[in-house]
Write a protein that holds these residues in place. Sequence first.
Motif, PDB file in Angstrom:
ATOM      1  N   CYS A 235      35.049 -96.169  14.503  1.00  0.00           N
ATOM      2  CA  CYS A 235      34.953 -95.942  13.063  1.00  0.00           C
ATOM      3  C   CYS A 235      33.715 -96.687  12.595  1.00  0.00           C
ATOM      4  O   CYS A 235      33.534 -97.868  12.901  1.00  0.00           O
ATOM      5  CB  CYS A 235      36.210 -96.483  12.393  1.00  0.00           C
ATOM      6  N   GLU A 285      47.871 -88.419  13.444  1.00  0.00           N
ATOM      7  CA  GLU A 285      46.710 -88.632  12.603  1.00  0.00           C
ATOM      8  C   GLU A 285      46.117 -90.004  12.924  1.00  0.00           C
ATOM      9  O   GLU A 285      46.854 -90.978  13.011  1.00  0.00           O
ATOM     10  CB  GLU A 285      47.124 -88.580  11.136  1.00  0.00           C
ATOM     11  N   VAL A 287      43.746 -92.798  11.390  1.00  0.00           N
ATOM     12  CA  VAL A 287      43.258 -93.194  10.067  1.00  0.00           C
ATOM     13  C   VAL A 287      42.396 -94.432  10.227  1.00  0.00           C
ATOM     14  O   VAL A 287      42.786 -95.386  10.891  1.00  0.00           O
ATOM     15  CB  VAL A 287      44.435 -93.509   9.117  1.00  0.00           C
ATOM     16  N   CYS A 288      41.219 -94.374   9.599  1.00  0.00           N
ATOM     17  CA  CYS A 288      40.365 -95.564   9.552  1.00  0.00           C
ATOM     18  C   CYS A 288      40.145 -95.874   8.098  1.00  0.00           C
ATOM     19  O   CYS A 288      39.716 -95.000   7.329  1.00  0.00           O
ATOM     20  CB  CYS A 288      39.035 -95.313  10.239  1.00  0.00           C
ATOM     21  N   SER A 289      40.455 -97.081   7.713  1.00  0.00           N
ATOM     22  CA  SER A 289      40.243 -97.419   6.319  1.00  0.00           C
ATOM     23  C   SER A 289      39.479 -98.737   6.231  1.00  0.00           C
ATOM     24  O   SER A 289      39.813 -99.712   6.901  1.00  0.00           O
ATOM     25  CB  SER A 289      41.607 -97.431   5.632  1.00  0.00           C
ATOM     26  N   GLU A 298      38.344 -94.174   3.224  1.00  0.00           N
ATOM     27  CA  GLU A 298      39.239 -93.798   4.298  1.00  0.00           C
ATOM     28  C   GLU A 298      38.776 -92.527   4.991  1.00  0.00           C
ATOM     29  O   GLU A 298      38.244 -91.631   4.344  1.00  0.00           O
ATOM     30  CB  GLU A 298      40.607 -93.563   3.686  1.00  0.00           C
ATOM     31  N   ARG A 300      40.208 -89.642   8.029  1.00  0.00           N
ATOM     32  CA  ARG A 300      41.380 -89.230   8.804  1.00  0.00           C
ATOM     33  C   ARG A 300      40.971 -88.136   9.767  1.00  0.00           C
ATOM     34  O   ARG A 300      40.157 -87.281   9.420  1.00  0.00           O
ATOM     35  CB  ARG A 300      42.451 -88.649   7.881  1.00  0.00           C
ATOM     36  N   LYS A 301      41.561 -88.145  10.933  1.00  0.00           N
ATOM     37  CA  LYS A 301      41.327 -87.060  11.901  1.00  0.00           C
ATOM     38  C   LYS A 301      42.630 -86.791  12.623  1.00  0.00           C
ATOM     39  O   LYS A 301      43.404 -87.712  12.896  1.00  0.00           O
ATOM     40  CB  LYS A 301      40.253 -87.465  12.911  1.00  0.00           C
ATOM     41  N   ASN A 302      42.827 -85.534  12.944  1.00  0.00           N
ATOM     42  CA  ASN A 302      44.033 -85.155  13.679  1.00  0.00           C
ATOM     43  C   ASN A 302      43.753 -85.181  15.172  1.00  0.00           C
ATOM     44  O   ASN A 302      42.703 -84.746  15.609  1.00  0.00           O
ATOM     45  CB  ASN A 302      44.448 -83.739  13.280  1.00  0.00           C
TER      46      ASN A 302
END
Length: 538
Positions: A235, A285, A287-289, A298, A300-302
């Motif tokens: 990320c 999912e 998630v990078c925040s 934020e 998001r990727k599946n």
Amino acid sequence: MAPSGACWILLLCGCLLPPGVQGQEFPLRVEPRDPVLRAGASLLVNCSTDCPDSDLITLETLLSKELVGQGQGWVAFLLSGASDDSQVLCSGYCNGSQMTSTSHITVYEFPERVELAPLPPWQPVGEDLTLRCQVVGGQPRARLSVLLLRGEEELSRQPALGEPVEVTATVRADRSDHGANFSCVTELDLRPLGLELFKNVSAPRQLQTFVLPLTPPSLAVFPLLEVGTSWPVVCHLSGLFPASAAQVRLALGDQMLNPQVTRDGDALNATAIVTERSGHEGAREVVCSVTLAGRSREARKNVTVYSFLGPFLNLSEPIATEGSSVTVTCTAGARVQLVLDGVRAAAPGQPVHLQLNATERDDGRSFSCGATLQVDGHFVHRNRSARLRVLYGPRIDRATCPQHVAWRERTTHVLHCEARGNPAPQLRCLQEGSRREVPVGVPFLVQLNYSGTYRCQAASPRGTDTLVVVMDVQGMNSSTVSIVLGVLVTLGLVAVAAASLYIFGVQKRSGSYPVKQPGPSLPLQSMQPEEGDGGQPS
Ligand SMILES: *[C@@H]1O[C@H](CO)[C@@H](O)[C@H](O)[C@H]1NC(C)=O
Ligand SMILES: *[C@@H]1O[C@H](CO)[C@@H](O)[C@H](O)[C@H]1NC(C)=O
Ligand SMILES: *[C@@H]1O[C@H](CO)[C@@H](O)[C@H](O)[C@H]1NC(C)=O
Ligand SMILES: *[C@@H]1O[C@H](CO)[C@@H](O)[C@H](O)[C@H]1NC(C)=O
Ligand SMILES: *[C@@H]1O[C@H](CO)[C@@H](O)[C@H](O)[C@H]1NC(C)=O
Ligand SMILES: *[C@@H]1O[C@H](CO)[C@@H](O)[C@H](O)[C@H]1NC(C)=O
Ligand SMILES: *[C@@H]1O[C@H](CO)[C@@H](O)[C@H](O)[C@H]1NC(C)=O
Ligand SMILES: *[C@@H]1O[C@H](CO)[C@@H](O)[C@H](O)[C@H]1NC(C)=O
Ligand SMILES: *[C@@H]1O[C@H](CO)[C@@H](O)[C@H](O)[C@H]1NC(C)=O
Ligand SMILES: CC(=O)N[C@H]1CO[C@H](CO)[C@@H](O)[C@@H]1O
């Protein structure tokens, strides 16, 4: 003690009249004259005159007063409770005429409170920041000013007006303001009154400024994740200030990842290794925040979690004997399409079998099974291969090994014979009769005695294979052989004669040796059979 308001006004009017009107010869002194007094402090005031016939000297004031002494021509009072500027008036009579004198008391007071209003916990760079300073108390106001400071730098200087005083200043927040200390200072300038410049400083407040881009972080993650395997997730976000204060949170589904965060200037990278251990297939999912100054960006990727079992490639007998039946089986998990050596399974999830009769040609043969799984529109491939060993032979290769050779004497040749087999056989060619071995596969000088019939035998723990090879060696022409033979025979006779003469001579000279069987004749004997052997095959 204090006179009534009306009385005070009358007294004041009296003092405002020019002294000459009363024709004072002896002045009435007020000491100290025009004093400067800190609020609340007490002050001794002495009214005195040199008039020899003075009477009724007194002091008029709004402050509370206490007589501390009096004498001929003087009276002294202790004044207390001064909180504001005021006048004191001394009055008395001299030889029947009234004398008055006034003194102005200036009261000063330090501010009770100087306070810079709290700053926002985080201030966006480029936006205006308003600093507010509140000052309570402090006088005289005309001599009081309020300053706002960034570090040592003066941002604003304003007179203190109103009660309480509020002074503001606006600055545009900059990256360089991050960590800067802001403060508010009051200056009470009593230097014209003979005192000093008094400063009171508020507690400093430290500012934190920040930049958080509007764009979300970039999240690099492979869209497929096999159960039990590990993949990196990266990320990245740049344009952050201060990057050191930014926090990163990375998660796969409800599994928190523990990223390793590196920062370079205003960029930040968070790298974590994801491993799906729950074993459940399906969508997740990532998630990078990134959080800075209480705000987050934020991404998001599946990812699709899948399991891929196999392919498992199995040989019924990894080491088979020639002629036996071998089954090659390739299996894999559900939904996996298999291809074994070009043979496609009937349907995904089905195994593939190959059956073969093990032959010599299958020794070392490699079988490869390719497996393909379709996950979420992507194809995942995997190969497995296995090698078959077949025990066979021994077998002498009739095509390369000549059964009859005709060579000339004293020429160099190679007997090209090979034997195949697993385990590798040993090949030897022995001359019939003499059982002398002839080299196989390596160059050698052909002698006449090589002529003959050879039994070439390949041997391994699995048995033997035999091939007969006839080798025909032609000698050099016969006249040459006769000359060579003649020379050799002559040389042999000469040598015998010379040796006999020598032995007799020695024995005669010494005379003491017993007569024995002559030793040196032995080499001569051994020489002759050799000559004979050499002549035989011609
Ligand atoms: C007041 O002033 C007079 C004359 O200067 C002096 O004699 C007297 O001691 C003073 N009194 C006090 C309490 O200082
Ligand atoms: C501001 O004050 C803090 C604490 O008093 C100090 O650690 C810091 O260095 C100061 N910042 C600057 C820019 O002087
Ligand atoms: C203001 O400053 C003076 C001296 O400069 C000091 O005596 C006084 O205590 C200060 N007041 C406050 C409220 O800090
Ligand atoms: C972050 O990772 C990218 C590639 O993924 C690399 O180009 C960059 O230099 C890295 N930055 C930092 C601060 O490590
Ligand atoms: C992830 O999948 C869900 C449904 O499974 C979908 O609603 C969402 O838009 C997808 N997110 C991304 C970033 O593709
Ligand atoms: C391979 O096949 C043989 C014979 O069918 C069987 O005994 C063996 O368990 C199999 N091995 C594996 C790993 O499947
Ligand atoms: C294997 O040998 C058997 C007889 O020994 C024969 O019936 C069969 O067809 C052979 N199989 C193959 C694949 O050649
Ligand atoms: C598997 O083997 C096939 C053919 O041998 C080859 O084309 C393919 O690239 C291989 N795939 C992998 C993932 O090794
Ligand atoms: C032929 O004779 C030589 C000696 O002259 C001997 O070394 C060799 O082994 C013999 N070869 C054969 C095949 O008899
Ligand atoms: C000392 C002094 O000035 N004494 C004067 C007081 O007043 C009378 C008249 O009222 C004068 O005669 C004195 O000389």
